[in-house]
Design a protein around this motif. Structure first.
Motif, PDB file in Angstrom:
ATOM      1  N   ALA A  19       0.834  -1.207   0.000  1.00  0.00           N
ATOM      2  CA  ALA A  19       0.000   0.000   0.000  1.00  0.00           C
ATOM      3  C   ALA A  19       0.865   1.253   0.000  1.00  0.00           C
ATOM      4  O   ALA A  19       0.562   2.231  -0.703  1.00  0.00           O
ATOM      5  CB  ALA A  19      -0.923  -0.008   1.222  1.00  0.00           C
ATOM      6  N   TRP A  20       1.950   1.247   0.769  1.00  0.00           N
ATOM      7  CA  TRP A  20       2.842   2.412   0.793  1.00  0.00           C
ATOM      8  C   TRP A  20       3.507   2.618  -0.566  1.00  0.00           C
ATOM      9  O   TRP A  20       3.657   3.758  -1.021  1.00  0.00           O
ATOM     10  CB  TRP A  20       3.900   2.237   1.871  1.00  0.00           C
ATOM     11  CG  TRP A  20       3.341   2.162   3.253  1.00  0.00           C
ATOM     12  CD1 TRP A  20       2.095   2.561   3.659  1.00  0.00           C
ATOM     13  CD2 TRP A  20       3.984   1.640   4.414  1.00  0.00           C
ATOM     14  NE1 TRP A  20       1.933   2.332   4.997  1.00  0.00           N
ATOM     15  CE2 TRP A  20       3.068   1.769   5.490  1.00  0.00           C
ATOM     16  CE3 TRP A  20       5.230   1.089   4.663  1.00  0.00           C
ATOM     17  CZ2 TRP A  20       3.388   1.349   6.784  1.00  0.00           C
ATOM     18  CZ3 TRP A  20       5.545   0.664   5.952  1.00  0.00           C
ATOM     19  CH2 TRP A  20       4.631   0.804   6.995  1.00  0.00           C
ATOM     20  N   TRP A  26       2.256   1.733  -3.418  1.00  0.00           N
ATOM     21  CA  TRP A  26       1.188   2.208  -4.302  1.00  0.00           C
ATOM     22  C   TRP A  26       0.939   3.696  -4.072  1.00  0.00           C
ATOM     23  O   TRP A  26       0.841   4.478  -5.026  1.00  0.00           O
ATOM     24  CB  TRP A  26      -0.072   1.408  -4.023  1.00  0.00           C
ATOM     25  CG  TRP A  26      -1.151   1.500  -5.066  1.00  0.00           C
ATOM     26  CD1 TRP A  26      -1.361   2.523  -5.944  1.00  0.00           C
ATOM     27  CD2 TRP A  26      -2.165   0.532  -5.335  1.00  0.00           C
ATOM     28  NE1 TRP A  26      -2.457   2.261  -6.738  1.00  0.00           N
ATOM     29  CE2 TRP A  26      -2.966   1.043  -6.387  1.00  0.00           C
ATOM     30  CE3 TRP A  26      -2.490  -0.705  -4.780  1.00  0.00           C
ATOM     31  CZ2 TRP A  26      -4.066   0.332  -6.889  1.00  0.00           C
ATOM     32  CZ3 TRP A  26      -3.577  -1.402  -5.287  1.00  0.00           C
ATOM     33  CH2 TRP A  26      -4.358  -0.892  -6.331  1.00  0.00           C
ATOM     34  N   ALA A  27       0.837   4.088  -2.811  1.00  0.00           N
ATOM     35  CA  ALA A  27       0.610   5.506  -2.494  1.00  0.00           C
ATOM     36  C   ALA A  27       1.780   6.369  -2.970  1.00  0.00           C
ATOM     37  O   ALA A  27       1.578   7.475  -3.488  1.00  0.00           O
ATOM     38  CB  ALA A  27       0.405   5.677  -0.995  1.00  0.00           C
ATOM     39  N   TYR A  35      -6.749   5.203  -7.257  1.00  0.00           N
ATOM     40  CA  TYR A  35      -6.988   5.607  -5.878  1.00  0.00           C
ATOM     41  C   TYR A  35      -8.024   4.693  -5.216  1.00  0.00           C
ATOM     42  O   TYR A  35      -7.901   4.353  -4.032  1.00  0.00           O
ATOM     43  CB  TYR A  35      -7.447   7.059  -5.823  1.00  0.00           C
ATOM     44  CG  TYR A  35      -6.386   8.032  -6.276  1.00  0.00           C
ATOM     45  CD1 TYR A  35      -5.520   8.613  -5.370  1.00  0.00           C
ATOM     46  CD2 TYR A  35      -6.248   8.350  -7.630  1.00  0.00           C
ATOM     47  CE1 TYR A  35      -4.531   9.500  -5.778  1.00  0.00           C
ATOM     48  CE2 TYR A  35      -5.259   9.226  -8.056  1.00  0.00           C
ATOM     49  CZ  TYR A  35      -4.407   9.801  -7.129  1.00  0.00           C
ATOM     50  OH  TYR A  35      -3.433  10.671  -7.549  1.00  0.00           O
ATOM     51  N   LEU A  68      -6.252   1.452  -4.344  1.00  0.00           N
ATOM     52  CA  LEU A  68      -5.477   1.603  -3.105  1.00  0.00           C
ATOM     53  C   LEU A  68      -6.413   1.561  -1.899  1.00  0.00           C
ATOM     54  O   LEU A  68      -6.095   0.951  -0.868  1.00  0.00           O
ATOM     55  CB  LEU A  68      -4.694   2.913  -3.139  1.00  0.00           C
ATOM     56  CG  LEU A  68      -3.929   3.283  -1.857  1.00  0.00           C
ATOM     57  CD1 LEU A  68      -2.918   2.195  -1.496  1.00  0.00           C
ATOM     58  CD2 LEU A  68      -3.229   4.626  -2.032  1.00  0.00           C
ATOM     59  N   CYS A 126      -6.373  -0.940   1.345  1.00  0.00           N
ATOM     60  CA  CYS A 126      -6.382  -0.472   2.737  1.00  0.00           C
ATOM     61  C   CYS A 126      -7.551  -1.075   3.511  1.00  0.00           C
ATOM     62  O   CYS A 126      -7.413  -1.439   4.687  1.00  0.00           O
ATOM     63  CB  CYS A 126      -6.461   1.053   2.777  1.00  0.00           C
ATOM     64  SG  CYS A 126      -4.953   1.891   2.212  1.00  0.00           S
ATOM     65  N   VAL A 186      -2.400   2.944   7.267  1.00  0.00           N
ATOM     66  CA  VAL A 186      -3.072   4.182   6.852  1.00  0.00           C
ATOM     67  C   VAL A 186      -2.177   5.388   7.111  1.00  0.00           C
ATOM     68  O   VAL A 186      -2.146   6.333   6.305  1.00  0.00           O
ATOM     69  CB  VAL A 186      -4.416   4.322   7.592  1.00  0.00           C
ATOM     70  CG1 VAL A 186      -5.014   5.702   7.369  1.00  0.00           C
ATOM     71  CG2 VAL A 186      -5.381   3.241   7.115  1.00  0.00           C
ATOM     72  N   VAL A 221       0.181   5.630   4.179  1.00  0.00           N
ATOM     73  CA  VAL A 221      -0.480   6.184   2.994  1.00  0.00           C
ATOM     74  C   VAL A 221      -0.683   7.681   3.157  1.00  0.00           C
ATOM     75  O   VAL A 221      -0.441   8.467   2.224  1.00  0.00           O
ATOM     76  CB  VAL A 221      -1.827   5.470   2.762  1.00  0.00           C
ATOM     77  CG1 VAL A 221      -2.626   6.176   1.673  1.00  0.00           C
ATOM     78  CG2 VAL A 221      -1.591   4.008   2.383  1.00  0.00           C
ATOM     79  N   ALA A 253       0.368  10.987   0.927  1.00  0.00           N
ATOM     80  CA  ALA A 253      -0.700  11.817   0.364  1.00  0.00           C
ATOM     81  C   ALA A 253      -0.614  13.263   0.840  1.00  0.00           C
ATOM     82  O   ALA A 253      -0.894  14.196   0.072  1.00  0.00           O
ATOM     83  CB  ALA A 253      -2.059  11.226   0.741  1.00  0.00           C
ATOM     84  N   TRP A 267      -7.656  11.480  -3.197  1.00  0.00           N
ATOM     85  CA  TRP A 267      -7.293  10.747  -1.982  1.00  0.00           C
ATOM     86  C   TRP A 267      -8.533  10.440  -1.148  1.00  0.00           C
ATOM     87  O   TRP A 267      -8.580   9.426  -0.430  1.00  0.00           O
ATOM     88  CB  TRP A 267      -6.281  11.540  -1.157  1.00  0.00           C
ATOM     89  CG  TRP A 267      -4.931  11.622  -1.801  1.00  0.00           C
ATOM     90  CD1 TRP A 267      -4.342  12.725  -2.341  1.00  0.00           C
ATOM     91  CD2 TRP A 267      -4.007  10.545  -1.985  1.00  0.00           C
ATOM     92  NE1 TRP A 267      -3.115  12.411  -2.854  1.00  0.00           N
ATOM     93  CE2 TRP A 267      -2.871  11.077  -2.651  1.00  0.00           C
ATOM     94  CE3 TRP A 267      -4.024   9.194  -1.670  1.00  0.00           C
ATOM     95  CZ2 TRP A 267      -1.776  10.294  -2.981  1.00  0.00           C
ATOM     96  CZ3 TRP A 267      -2.923   8.409  -2.001  1.00  0.00           C
ATOM     97  CH2 TRP A 267      -1.821   8.969  -2.648  1.00  0.00           C
ATOM     98  N   THR A 286      -9.834   7.182  -2.050  1.00  0.00           N
ATOM     99  CA  THR A 286      -9.113   6.106  -1.360  1.00  0.00           C
ATOM    100  C   THR A 286      -9.733   5.825   0.000  1.00  0.00           C
ATOM    101  O   THR A 286     -10.006   4.668   0.354  1.00  0.00           O
ATOM    102  CB  THR A 286      -7.630   6.486  -1.201  1.00  0.00           C
ATOM    103  OG1 THR A 286      -7.024   6.640  -2.488  1.00  0.00           O
ATOM    104  CG2 THR A 286      -6.869   5.427  -0.415  1.00  0.00           C
TER     105      THR A 286
END
Length: 537
Positions: free
Chosen positions: A180-181, A183-184, A198, A201, A205, A220, A223, A227, A265, A268
């Motif tokens: 996830a990190w 991807w973000a 988004y 992702l 999450c 989170v 991410v 963001a 975001w 997301t």
């Protein structure tokens, strides 16, 4: 591994003459693959201990009834238990199809979880720097730079702790968190306009939230750390993420699209909430404010300097990143993680201390990225490298070596992982689902993993009112009280349909009980108190 495991170079000779290219493994493919093999074997050699029985019990209940599993440890309904996550349901389905026991499925999950973790680390580090050795250094820092006092807990990824928890949902969730990190970070770097990336992702999450809610807090935060610098600004053309972890020249963000970026975001966040809310087995949001397990986690805050001080070697590297970029994601991640951990201490919600293991990641990875960067080596960076090497050596030989060095090959006498006794000798006399009365620390955590039930579950669970569990614990204490009468014990046996007693060597066998077997290793006694003995089904 994906995105980092393989590099390409132009070949010499005949292949080059034909315009072809050949592939060679990257350093991370080699060392990551070796690490996967060694740690998988190290995990397999450690017998079931600690929380392993709990997770094996979850698989057993799902194997019995995938749609309506019973309570993981007792002969009670399991509706609303947070243990029944998508990860566990997948394990239960696999157990049904393969006809493997829950213990075997959890063991097989270890290498799978480790693969998810290693590939996630590789992807995440590639967002921070393209240096091929950075993922190798990051992996080494993550498993060695902890402290000189044991930090054994689910979600802690030192070598020693991994021998016990590789098969747990927390390891799988942390592996997904690294993905996830990454991807973000890619979305922040590329500034994509479409909403689907988004939303994807957000779905990831949401899955992490369902698999392991407390690890999702750190996921989170990571991410959000990527963001936050993008909200309110838009990247100009030509931007890229620099090796040092900051926006390179020509890659600054231009003002004017605050709401557009924020809306992406927000998609997301909204998708994560929708995915988590749609899960039918339990409501993850009902766990907010739950204090039932805070008392268990208070010990996470004891001995913190001794458990984590080696990770502080990454502070200089993190400070350098902060000086280069005040909005550096690793810096933001570390600060926010520390605030959550501090909140857990101040508020008494000690469960938030479970993210302490991931709080070290920004320190460990900042150090790895700094050491892998192709800059001129001055005395300061040389000193940092020397300190990191010394710290890794101290961490390995002082605490972590026993995880990968078997006792038979150990010339020093390293600390070894726990080796709990098995309970096949006892459960072999039982039918699947029989109720056992015991208050031993190890059997209450292990026996349910074989398919048996306890009178009183060892751990709190949202599917069972804590007042009910407290009454059951009182009943166990009352039965085992030397002053209890035969009539009182018989009433407890009838109330909870008890068939078996599993007693420690110092506990007296009641006159009405029939001793069936005993452990040659621990001296524990199995006695029958209700019904005829029947072989295990």
């Amino acid at each position: 591994m994906t995105g980092t495991l393989v590099t390409r170079r132009t070949a010499n000779g005949a292949t080059a003459l034909h315009g072809g290219r050949r592939w060679r493994p990257s350093p991370y493919a080699v060392f990551g693959g070796l690490f996967w093999l060694v740690m998988s074997l190290a995990f397999w050699r450690v017998p079931m201990c600690c929380d392993f029985g709990q997770h094996a019990a979850v698989v057993e209940r799902l194997k019995d009834d995938l749609l309506h599993p019973a309570h993981p440890m007792a002969d009670l309904p399991g509706d609303g238990s947070p243990y029944y996550s998508p990860y566990a349901v997948a394990q239960g389905l696999f157990a049904q199809l393969s006809e493997l026991a829950g213990r075997e499925v959890v063991k097989l999950s270890g290498p799978v979880n480790l693969l998810v973790l290693l590939t996630g680390i590789g992807r995440f580090v590639r967002v921070l720097t393209p240096r091929p050795w950075a993922p190798v250094l990051a992996l080494a820092a993550m498993v060695l730079l902890w402290g000189t006092r044991m930090a054994w807990w689910s979600g802690y990824l030192g070598l020693m702790s991994m021998t016990g928890n590789l098969g747990y949902p927390s390891t799988f969730a942390i592996g997904l968190a690294f993905w996830a990190w990454a991807w973000a970070g890619a979305l922040a770097r590329e500034g994509r306009r479409g909403l689907w990336p988004y939303a994807g992702l957000g779905a990831l999450c949401g899955l992490i939230l369902l698999v392991h809610p407390i690890s999702s807090v750190a996921a989170v935060i990571g991410v959000a750390a990527f963001a936050a610098p993008t909200v309110g600004v838009r990247r100009a053309a030509g931007g890229r993420w620099a090796a040092g972890g900051r926006w390179a020249a020509g890659g600054r963000w231009a003002a004017g699209t605050r709401w557009a970026v924020a809306a992406r975001w927000a998609v997301t966040a909204l998708t994560a909430v929708v995915v988590a809310s749609a899960w039918p087995y339990y409501s993850v949001f009902s766990l907010v404010g739950d204090e039932s397990v805070d008392w268990i986690h208070r010990q996470l805050y004891t001995g913190m300097p001794q458990r984590f001080w080696l990770a502080l070697l990454g502070l200089p590297a993190l400070w350098l990143r902060f000086r280069r970029d005040r909005g550096d994601p690793l810096v933001l991640m570390f600060v926010l993680d520390c605030l959550v951990v501090a909140y857990g201490w101040v508020s008494g919600h000690y469960t938030y201390g479970r993210i302490l293991g991931l709080t070290l990641v920004p320190l460990q990875f900042a150090l790895a990225v700094e050491l892998a960067a192709p800059r001129t080596w001055g005395w300061r960076r040389g000193a940092l490298a020397g300190a990191a090497a010394l710290g890794a050596g101290v961490g390995f030989f002082q605490l972590q070596a026993g995880a990968v060095v078997p006792r038979a090959l150990d010339p020093v006498g390293f600390d070894q992982p726990p080796r709990w006794p098995g309970y096949d000798w006892a459960v072999g006399h039982m039918r699947h689902g029989d109720v056992v009365l015991t208050n031993g620390y190890r059997p209450t955590r292990s026996v349910p993993g074989y398919g048996a039930n306890l009178v009183a579950p060892a751990w709190p669970d949202a599917s069972l009112d804590e007042r009910v569990r407290a009454r059951r614990l009182d009943a166990v204490r009352a039965y085992l009280d030397p002053g209890s009468t035969r009539a009182e014990r018989a009433a407890i046996v009838r109330a909870y349909d008890v068939r078996w007693l599993l007693l420690s060597p110092d506990q007296k066998v009641p006159p009405e009980a029939v001793v069936v077997d005993w452990s040659r290793g621990t001296g524990e006694v199995l006695a029958r108190v209700n019904g005829r003995e029947q072989g295990r089904k």
